[in-house]
Design an enzyme around this catalytic site. Structure first.
Site, mmCIF file in Angstrom:
data_model
loop_
_atom_site.group_PDB
_atom_site.id
_atom_site.type_symbol
_atom_site.label_atom_id
_atom_site.label_comp_id
_atom_site.label_asym_id
_atom_site.label_seq_id
_atom_site.Cartn_x
_atom_site.Cartn_y
_atom_site.Cartn_z
ATOM 1 N N ASP A 66 -46.335 -25.361 5.818
ATOM 2 C CA ASP A 66 -45.387 -24.769 6.755
ATOM 3 C C ASP A 66 -44.782 -23.477 6.225
ATOM 4 O O ASP A 66 -44.584 -22.521 6.968
ATOM 5 C CB ASP A 66 -44.245 -25.750 7.055
ATOM 6 C CG ASP A 66 -44.695 -26.870 7.963
ATOM 7 O OD1 ASP A 66 -45.899 -26.934 8.277
ATOM 8 O OD2 ASP A 66 -43.849 -27.678 8.369
ATOM 9 N N ASN A 100 -38.543 -20.367 12.737
ATOM 10 C CA ASN A 100 -37.975 -21.717 12.824
ATOM 11 C C ASN A 100 -36.461 -21.705 13.027
ATOM 12 O O ASN A 100 -35.974 -22.182 14.034
ATOM 13 C CB ASN A 100 -38.302 -22.530 11.562
ATOM 14 C CG ASN A 100 -39.574 -23.345 11.695
ATOM 15 O OD1 ASN A 100 -40.259 -23.274 12.713
ATOM 16 N ND2 ASN A 100 -39.902 -24.110 10.677
ATOM 17 N N ASP A 158 -21.626 -28.553 5.624
ATOM 18 C CA ASP A 158 -22.553 -27.942 4.676
ATOM 19 C C ASP A 158 -23.019 -26.587 5.209
ATOM 20 O O ASP A 158 -23.317 -25.685 4.431
ATOM 21 C CB ASP A 158 -23.783 -28.847 4.480
ATOM 22 C CG ASP A 158 -23.514 -29.987 3.517
ATOM 23 O OD1 ASP A 158 -22.362 -30.122 3.044
ATOM 24 O OD2 ASP A 158 -24.448 -30.756 3.230
#
Lengths: 285, 285, 285, 285
Positions: free
Chosen positions: B74, B144, B174
């Protein structure tokens, strides 16, 4: 400083108090100014106290009968708890921070509150964690949680978990954490874990942003020994948000209950519903 | 290299193909060995091709009629897509990696597959993102997702989001991410976001481990301009897992649709159900 | 009642208004008292209006230029929207209920608001769903969501989903739902689905309490035809919370976009951030 | 039937076994055929056994030294466990069903397995729940979970929870459930709850599809008395999936630990990792 002779370190017992340590980080000038006021106020009440900077806590003289008072936010409390835990002393949190799940004594009433707590015959004991890294001899302490996570931003780690000798699940994730009940409303909650009553003898294993794996927490007994092994990349190990080391692929971290609990006074501040309501209010403010 | 004159960069159209670029990272020896085989095979089919290392992609001569073939996982595909996108070229992914949500052509059939794709009259266009940092002039690309997250392990960031001129939610987390439909089964999925059909003109805003705040994703139209502002600590900005900069408190990141989509061939590999089944199988292996 | 001749049912256009229908359920005495006040007030403004009970809405004379004003909560609005949709009329919601994600005009300003809306040249169009059951000829309408769920308390259903001719996931669950963007902050949100901008042409497929299956929503285009098939037990089918039928094992429900949208005025009440903040505030009150 | 004189009902102890009850529902012809084979096989081993239909379990003669063998799926096991629990007898599950988180003895080895279990000196004790409805004198039993949920499809209930005398959260939801550790991988898991080690003395309070409220489970000690009160609509009360009554607005349900645990043999079938792996495999099959 401190009167020896307390017969039990972990059970609830009456204590002779000799000294109060007002603990803060040196860059929190508000906390240090406040500490000076409290020392003066306590002196008029016949209580001996002093300031302790938390930046360096090596060689702090401390006994089981002392009381450590944290002046700051959650980070300060976690560090003060660690200091108190090292001597079996009690810890009391005064909230000066923002998130504040741990502490809630108003600043103006600190000396009075400290005096009340000094005369209390009970403490509340909190499960703490002990964490060790496979190749290192020392153990670290955590009151909230131990985290094993990706070392670098933008990565994902693959970690395998074991409970005792039994293999558990393997996660591709930002990381995994082991939380105490006290820590259950902290990072564990953010990562999707359940809220756990503070007094339960359990540990919570929660994956952080796991990829196409079961994303549910697993609640285990406090006698469980949890091992977390890095599979493909180095991982960072943190205790209560402080980095304590890294592990390479094949190395592992072991998390178990600390032999000694953390002894907390003024524990009404830990009330579950209080914490939830406060969190929800602040989270959505 | 490459025949100019393709009349439309974004619509589906017939193409003259002049050249195939086999793209890999230089430390993937398996990919490079494979590339050499494919070049030989393509030559017997009358197709011109060459290897392009992805480690440094400045000054790569490339035209809109070329085909970039990603050899790897990926991460390789995302980098190859970025290279192809810079010239409006098409990209085809060959999976050599493990997670592989993006790619699925078996290695042994690559040359044949490439030849078939060269003669296809259609491409599938994927929404891509353009991200810019407040104080910097350049734009970065993401196929992405764009992530704004804590700079250091053990921290939490407080970020405020805006859509156009309207203030949205503020997260203690986060981090937060903005995902394309293509990225919806990647980090967005790990962070709890929905799966989105690849062809939809939408962006997904998903918080990562938010603390006592709404943890649900928000799906917005692809005409939305999303601003993410750091409130109390510096934050790290990543595009497709690569760090592209940091922002200080008060600074912000702007994410919008890239003017040009990514042009992908062999898009059956992006099939939604296929991706889900594969992910579930591998996630629980 | 109503002036025919509006040239387009679906585009935004100027309208001749002939009549206002104040819609309420007959057991909401507060709403009916309010309706009488509003009728009197509208009369002084030269606007013709009447009360329409929502308990039975067969044979209500209504034209595309009329305005239906919902007096009540979300349930009332959904029913009023269904009535308005049947004739291509517009709908305006006045909130008398508690949850109220849909409506927000204060009661005291209703007549004035209605007059303003009557003179507006624009409406906002909302995607609506059309649902049919395999063995029945008629179609039902939903503005929020279609639910296929267990018929009886304590059961779980096994349902298989298809998009067009393609098989999707199979769920063992309390049920599955298909939500519009308008419904995304309703039952879809409770079941874990994402919030979706109201104006997007998408549908959201969300499982309700799925057992050991992927629990994430899937966002699909509004041209998708979604089929949901009962596998082992009969299932109940609901549109906007109203039961519209049951399906036996082997039978299925088909959900697609309604040819006509719902035409909503005063749409600022649908504002996404407003809905979220309100929901969070009330949810945790 | 049954030899009296077992000295302790709840501790692990050696038992004289007099009789085995093969328990099944009368419409499971496969189970009944199997039971007949097992009876014959057990006779050759000198073990007395008989069939017990689970459709009606009033007046079943049963003693603490008997063994109830469930032949069927999870539903059968839950009913057999309830029967065994009423007399302090042990229960062994043989899986004939599909989901089967509870049971895993292959049919062909049943008689042999039963003989082995008869001679075992240990049983595993499982926390069970006792539930009572405010206006009714009787208590009901649950091994997996107690559910309080909307009475009718398409509704939502508003319920207030209390732990002891302390008010907890109020939920607008499909319902709320209280799960045992055994039930944690059942409906609790579907509703988003954590997996809990079977041996822990805890109960799990989990909301089912809550609307804009905290959606996280709360883990409480097994000494907690949990009250669930219906606020605005009647609610349905279920124990292990069986409806046991309804409560009107203002009425409440009380859930506490049952004085006697369920005594399970062959407990390796309850192994946590086994259950998770199996569930994930089947869930995604």
């Amino acid at each position: 400083m401190g009167v020896p002779g307390s017969t039990s370190q972990y059970d609830i017992y009456e204590v002779y108090v000799s000294h109060v340590l007002l603990a803060a980080f040196s860059n929190r000038h508000d906390a240090i100014g406040l500490a000076q006021d409290v020392i003066a106020d306590l002196a008029t009440r016949g209580v001996s106290s002093s300031i302790q900077m938390l930046d360096d806590v090596r060689d702090v003289p401390l006994s089981a009968s002392d009381l450590v008072v944290s002046l700051g936010g959650d980070g300060t409390f976690l560090r003060a708890a660690r200091l108190a835990h090292s001597a079996g002393a009690r810890v009391l949190g005064v909230e000066l921070g923002r998130l504040g799940f741990l502490l809630n004594v108003p600043p103006g009433l600190i000396a009075q509150e400290v005096e009340i707590e000094l005369n209390r015959s009970t403490v509340e004991e909190r499960l703490a964690l002990e964490v060790s890294i496979s190749r290192e001899p020392r153990n670290e302490f955590a009151l909230n949680e131990v985290v094993v996570e990706r070392l670098r931003n933008g990565q994902m780690v693959r970690v395998q978990t074991f409970v005792g000798s039994e293999e558990y699940l393997t996660y591709s994730a930002d990381g995994v954490l082991v939380s105490t009940p006290t820590g259950s409303t902290g990072y564990n909650f953010s990562a999707g874990g359940p809220v756990v009553d503070n007094t339960l003898p359990v540990m919570i294993l929660t994956p952080i942003a796991p990829h196409f794996t079961i994303d549910r927490s697993i609640v285990l007994g406090d006698d469980a020994e949890i091992m977390i092994k890095a599979l493909d990349k180095p991982a960072c190990v943190l205790a209560d948000g402080q980095e304590i080391g890294t592990i390479n692929p094949g190395e592992f971290v072991t998390v178990r209950k600390s032999a000694a609990p953390v002894r907390v006074v003024a524990s009404r501040s830990f009330d579950l519903v209080h914490r939830l309501r406060k969190g929800l209010r602040e989270g959505h403010a």
